[in-house]
Design an enzyme around this catalytic site. Structure first.
Site, mmCIF file in Angstrom:
data_model
loop_
_atom_site.group_PDB
_atom_site.id
_atom_site.type_symbol
_atom_site.label_atom_id
_atom_site.label_comp_id
_atom_site.label_asym_id
_atom_site.label_seq_id
_atom_site.Cartn_x
_atom_site.Cartn_y
_atom_site.Cartn_z
ATOM 1 N N GLY A 1 6.744 1.070 5.444
ATOM 2 C CA GLY A 1 7.618 0.155 4.710
ATOM 3 C C GLY A 1 7.595 0.393 3.215
ATOM 4 O O GLY A 1 8.634 0.350 2.544
ATOM 5 N N CYS A 2 6.415 0.663 2.682
ATOM 6 C CA CYS A 2 6.284 0.875 1.237
ATOM 7 C C CYS A 2 6.943 2.183 0.806
ATOM 8 O O CYS A 2 7.529 2.251 -0.270
ATOM 9 C CB CYS A 2 4.819 0.833 0.837
ATOM 10 N N THR A 3 6.847 3.196 1.671
ATOM 11 C CA THR A 3 7.507 4.464 1.373
ATOM 12 C C THR A 3 9.017 4.267 1.359
ATOM 13 O O THR A 3 9.703 4.709 0.429
ATOM 14 C CB THR A 3 7.114 5.540 2.401
ATOM 15 N N LYS B 1 0.828 -1.208 0.000
ATOM 16 C CA LYS B 1 0.000 0.000 0.000
ATOM 17 C C LYS B 1 0.861 1.257 0.000
ATOM 18 O O LYS B 1 1.742 1.410 0.839
ATOM 19 C CB LYS B 1 -0.905 -0.001 1.227
ATOM 20 N N ALA C 1 10.121 2.388 -1.813
ATOM 21 C CA ALA C 1 10.068 3.246 -3.001
ATOM 22 C C ALA C 1 11.190 4.286 -2.977
ATOM 23 O O ALA C 1 11.786 4.585 -4.018
ATOM 24 C CB ALA C 1 8.706 3.928 -3.093
#
Length: 153
Positions: free
Chosen positions: A44-46, A39, A49
């Site tokens: 974690g996703c930030t 998401k 990326a």
């Protein structure tokens, strides 16, 4: 369904953050890194990326394209990229068909709760579109650098 080393890049249609359609088969001809994340705009996703974005020039010098895929809408991906100054290509798989083709959509557990979502996973395809390496249940720290090392080898 899960992919195995040596399998060809599955067909799939995505939508980039700017609304442009992207066919996975249009990406052949050079190495391709596809990383799936749960998401946009979560911790974690930030970080993942940002790590791929920080190495974007290195991936380009190695001849590889990198695409991050989630089920978020293109509008959410555009806000995510702008908010964090991301340079990595982000794509939406709103209907989940690409996630299904890669075997990354399924049951997960967090804090004792079971739910359905995207497994954090990365796939490296060679220039011919053949899967040469995969990472499942990815831990974010150092992952982008590990993928870059695999691209270079």
């Amino acid at each position: 369904m899960a992919l195995a080393i040596g399998d060809m890049l599955p067909a799939g249609e995505l939508v980039l953050a700017d609304g442009t359609p992207l066919s996975l088969h249009d990406r052949s001809g050079k190495p391709l890194v596809l990383y799936f994340y749960p998401k946009a705009d979560t911790t974690g996703c930030t970080r993942e990326a940002q790590d791929f974005s920080a190495l974007a020039d290195d991936f380009a010098q190695a001849g590889a394209s990198v695409v991050g895929i989630s089920r978020d809408t293109p509008a959410k991906l555009a806000r995510f990229a702008a908010k964090h100054a991301l340079t990595v290509t982000l794509a939406s798989d709103a209907d989940g068909s690409v996630c299904e083709a890669f075997g990354v959509w399924g049951e997960k557990q967090m804090y004792g709760r079971t739910y359905i979502g995207i497994e954090r996973a990365t796939f490296l395809f060679d220039a011919a579109g053949r899967l040469v390496r995969e990472w499942r249940k990815v831990k974010v720290a150092g992952h982008a650098a590990d993928v870059l090392a695999a691209v270079r080898s």
